[in-house]
Design a protein around this motif. Structure first.
Motif, mmCIF file in Angstrom:
data_model
loop_
_atom_site.group_PDB
_atom_site.id
_atom_site.type_symbol
_atom_site.label_atom_id
_atom_site.label_comp_id
_atom_site.label_asym_id
_atom_site.label_seq_id
_atom_site.Cartn_x
_atom_site.Cartn_y
_atom_site.Cartn_z
ATOM 1 N N LEU A 1 -6.740 8.246 -11.308
ATOM 2 C CA LEU A 1 -6.279 7.165 -12.185
ATOM 3 C C LEU A 1 -4.860 6.724 -11.838
ATOM 4 O O LEU A 1 -4.592 5.528 -11.708
ATOM 5 C CB LEU A 1 -6.331 7.622 -13.644
ATOM 6 C CG LEU A 1 -7.724 7.824 -14.249
ATOM 7 C CD1 LEU A 1 -7.600 8.352 -15.674
ATOM 8 C CD2 LEU A 1 -8.510 6.525 -14.252
ATOM 9 N N GLY A 2 -3.972 7.688 -11.686
ATOM 10 C CA GLY A 2 -2.562 7.367 -11.491
ATOM 11 C C GLY A 2 -2.250 6.736 -10.152
ATOM 12 O O GLY A 2 -1.256 6.016 -10.024
ATOM 13 N N ILE A 3 -3.073 6.995 -9.138
ATOM 14 C CA ILE A 3 -2.842 6.401 -7.823
ATOM 15 C C ILE A 3 -3.947 5.401 -7.474
ATOM 16 O O ILE A 3 -3.689 4.204 -7.350
ATOM 17 C CB ILE A 3 -2.749 7.481 -6.721
ATOM 18 C CG1 ILE A 3 -1.556 8.409 -6.994
ATOM 19 C CG2 ILE A 3 -2.611 6.823 -5.351
ATOM 20 C CD1 ILE A 3 -0.201 7.752 -6.923
ATOM 21 N N PHE A 4 -5.186 5.873 -7.305
ATOM 22 C CA PHE A 4 -6.252 4.990 -6.818
ATOM 23 C C PHE A 4 -6.520 3.816 -7.765
ATOM 24 O O PHE A 4 -6.420 2.647 -7.376
ATOM 25 C CB PHE A 4 -7.537 5.791 -6.597
ATOM 26 C CG PHE A 4 -8.687 4.945 -6.119
ATOM 27 C CD1 PHE A 4 -8.708 4.458 -4.821
ATOM 28 C CD2 PHE A 4 -9.728 4.619 -6.975
ATOM 29 C CE1 PHE A 4 -9.762 3.662 -4.381
ATOM 30 C CE2 PHE A 4 -10.776 3.820 -6.551
ATOM 31 C CZ PHE A 4 -10.796 3.345 -5.243
ATOM 32 N N VAL A 5 -6.843 4.111 -9.023
ATOM 33 C CA VAL A 5 -7.134 3.040 -9.981
ATOM 34 C C VAL A 5 -5.884 2.198 -10.231
ATOM 35 O O VAL A 5 -5.944 0.964 -10.264
ATOM 36 C CB VAL A 5 -7.674 3.621 -11.302
ATOM 37 C CG1 VAL A 5 -7.776 2.535 -12.372
ATOM 38 C CG2 VAL A 5 -9.045 4.256 -11.080
ATOM 39 N N ARG B 161 -2.523 -4.470 -7.444
ATOM 40 C CA ARG B 161 -2.627 -5.749 -6.729
ATOM 41 C C ARG B 161 -2.566 -6.939 -7.686
ATOM 42 O O ARG B 161 -1.905 -7.942 -7.419
ATOM 43 C CB ARG B 161 -3.921 -5.779 -5.908
ATOM 44 C CG ARG B 161 -3.896 -4.798 -4.737
ATOM 45 C CD ARG B 161 -5.079 -4.931 -3.826
ATOM 46 N NE ARG B 161 -6.350 -4.600 -4.481
ATOM 47 C CZ ARG B 161 -7.504 -4.474 -3.822
ATOM 48 N NH1 ARG B 161 -7.540 -4.669 -2.509
ATOM 49 N NH2 ARG B 161 -8.612 -4.167 -4.460
ATOM 50 N N ARG B 162 -3.245 -6.810 -8.827
ATOM 51 C CA ARG B 162 -3.213 -7.897 -9.816
ATOM 52 C C ARG B 162 -1.817 -8.039 -10.429
ATOM 53 O O ARG B 162 -1.356 -9.160 -10.681
ATOM 54 C CB ARG B 162 -4.262 -7.642 -10.904
ATOM 55 C CG ARG B 162 -5.698 -7.800 -10.418
ATOM 56 C CD ARG B 162 -6.696 -7.274 -11.462
ATOM 57 N NE ARG B 162 -8.070 -7.541 -11.083
ATOM 58 C CZ ARG B 162 -8.772 -6.821 -10.222
ATOM 59 N NH1 ARG B 162 -8.206 -5.783 -9.632
ATOM 60 N NH2 ARG B 162 -10.021 -7.132 -9.940
ATOM 61 N N VAL C 15 -1.571 3.651 -0.909
ATOM 62 C CA VAL C 15 -2.500 4.526 -1.645
ATOM 63 C C VAL C 15 -2.583 5.934 -1.048
ATOM 64 O O VAL C 15 -2.394 6.926 -1.768
ATOM 65 C CB VAL C 15 -3.902 3.888 -1.758
ATOM 66 C CG1 VAL C 15 -4.905 4.904 -2.311
ATOM 67 C CG2 VAL C 15 -3.850 2.659 -2.653
ATOM 68 N N PRO C 16 -2.898 6.099 0.267
ATOM 69 C CA PRO C 16 -3.001 7.481 0.792
ATOM 70 C C PRO C 16 -1.685 8.251 0.724
ATOM 71 O O PRO C 16 -1.692 9.466 0.492
ATOM 72 C CB PRO C 16 -3.455 7.265 2.250
ATOM 73 C CG PRO C 16 -3.126 5.851 2.581
ATOM 74 C CD PRO C 16 -3.230 5.101 1.296
ATOM 75 N N ILE C 17 -0.562 7.555 0.907
ATOM 76 C CA ILE C 17 0.739 8.232 0.828
ATOM 77 C C ILE C 17 0.972 8.740 -0.588
ATOM 78 O O ILE C 17 1.361 9.892 -0.801
ATOM 79 C CB ILE C 17 1.875 7.272 1.252
ATOM 80 C CG1 ILE C 17 1.666 6.784 2.680
ATOM 81 C CG2 ILE C 17 3.246 7.964 1.122
ATOM 82 C CD1 ILE C 17 2.617 5.672 3.105
ATOM 83 N N GLY C 18 0.714 7.864 -1.575
ATOM 84 C CA GLY C 18 0.893 8.258 -2.974
ATOM 85 C C GLY C 18 -0.056 9.368 -3.382
ATOM 86 O O GLY C 18 0.339 10.310 -4.083
ATOM 87 N N GLY C 19 -1.319 9.289 -2.931
ATOM 88 C CA GLY C 19 -2.300 10.315 -3.280
ATOM 89 C C GLY C 19 -1.934 11.677 -2.734
ATOM 90 O O GLY C 19 -2.026 12.695 -3.432
ATOM 91 N N LEU C 20 -1.516 11.715 -1.453
ATOM 92 C CA LEU C 20 -1.114 12.987 -0.841
ATOM 93 C C LEU C 20 0.115 13.564 -1.527
ATOM 94 O O LEU C 20 0.204 14.777 -1.758
ATOM 95 C CB LEU C 20 -0.827 12.768 0.650
ATOM 96 C CG LEU C 20 -0.490 14.016 1.468
ATOM 97 C CD1 LEU C 20 -1.677 14.974 1.504
ATOM 98 C CD2 LEU C 20 -0.083 13.632 2.899
#
Length: 349
Positions: free
Chosen positions: A82-86, A93-94, A288-293
């Protein structure tokens, strides 16, 4: 002590320079408030993560994991999903596009312009103005507590200077200064937490052995007596297991911690405004991948280490973490102080 002072001076000097860099590169209100909409995606992701994962997550929730156990790792999943991907893909983006079209520079301005309501703008501004200091206070208290227990500095003195340093680079450097220092701190946090978790598992005999020891602790009568003394909610099944389904302990972990914090991150204005700092949707996708990792290492390491601190303290002092430290808020400070070399403490700070 000399090593701590040297590392601390170097750190403060770098933060000061990055704050100055933000000040020097700030020419107008757009630069000051949203970084000129030209922030690099890696800087944005690290800044988002460093603002997301602060003292409250590592110190506070690390100590909470020492109390409730590995079940808190579900919060890591929700933070990433939720905090990164969603947040990035569906909201980020919106938010970026809408903020650009509306010419908004702050979250209250953004939401007020979106609904064409001065009342909503002022109401949102008041909520942030009056309630954000409460959140900031929790972060400051956690940091000052860690400084007091590990650097031997008076709590009030530590709190004052920590707040003063933050206030200086925020006030003069604007959002660029904040995001530059966030990116530096995020990189430092990532390296530090990687070193920390490697050391934890190494000291406890490896991944499998450490988790087996954590499971076996529930068979020790002394551990069971100490669990009673800290008055854990009913339903606790051990630090390596989920609590009993629908028990008081289960509701405390799932509703208040996992869902409350995991979903609540979507509503944090200091995070939402980060989406408005990049120039395109592509930059958000790249972040996204940087934030998720980053979130995986920050929360995952803090929660796993917090739970495993019980093994370390019981083997060394015959006390579970919360009993040894005198409260969940002090567990991570004591754990880092005992398991890591002296020079690591200011890095962790």
């Amino acid at each position: 002590m000399i090593a701590k002072i040297i590392v601390t001076i170097i750190y403060v000097a770098i933060v000061g320079y990055l704050g100055y860099l933000g000040y020097r590169n700030t020419k107008n209100a757009q630069d000051y408030l949203i970084g000129g909409r030209k922030i690099h995606p890696a800087v944005m992701a690290l800044s988002y993560g460093a603002a997301f994962i602060s003292t409250s997550a590592i110190i506070g929730f690390g100590g909470t994991a020492a109390r409730f156990g590995m079940s808190l790792l579900w919060l890591t999943f929700f933070n990433i999903f939720l905090g990164i991907f969603v947040a990035f893909v569906f909201f980020g983006r919106r938010t970026r596009r809408m903020g650009l079209n509306l010419g908004a520079h702050t979250f209250p301005e953004f939401i007020g312009a979106r609904y064409q309501s001065k009342f909503i703008q002022r109401f949102a501004a008041c909520i942030i103005f009056f309630l954000m200091p409460v959140y900031a206070a929790a972060v400051m208290i956690g940091a000052a507590t860690f400084i007091k227990s590990n650097l031997g500095i008076d709590y009030n003195t530590a709190l004052f200077f920590f707040a003063a340093i933050c206030a200086l680079y925020v006030f003069f450097g604007g959002l660029k200064g904040v995001m530059y220092t966030d990116a530096f701190q995020g990189t430092l946090m990532f390296i530090g937490m990687l070193m920390f978790i490697i050391t934890v598992y190494s000291r406890l005999g490896g991944f499998t052995a450490a988790h087996q020891k954590l499971t076996n602790m529930m068979n020790d009568p002394l551990v069971l007596d100490q669990i009673k003394s800290v008055k854990l909610p009913p339903g606790f099944n051990g630090w390596a297991s989920m609590p009993e389904l629908f028990s008081v302990n289960w509701w405390a972990v799932i509703s208040s911690l996992v869902l409350g914090v995991g979903i609540g991150v979507l509503a944090q204005p200091q995070l939402v405004v980060r989406f408005m700092t990049v120039k395109s949707d592509r930059e958000i996708n790249r972040a996204v991948p940087i934030g998720g990792l980053f979130i995986l290492f920050m929360t995952g390491v803090a929660f796993a280490a917090g739970a495993l601190s019980n093994v370390f303290f019981f083997e060394k002092h015959q006390k579970i973490a919360e009993v040894f430290s005198g409260g969940a808020d002090y567990v991570m400070g004591d754990f880092v102080g005992e398991i890591m070399p002296a020079w690591f403490l200011p890095v962790f700070l």
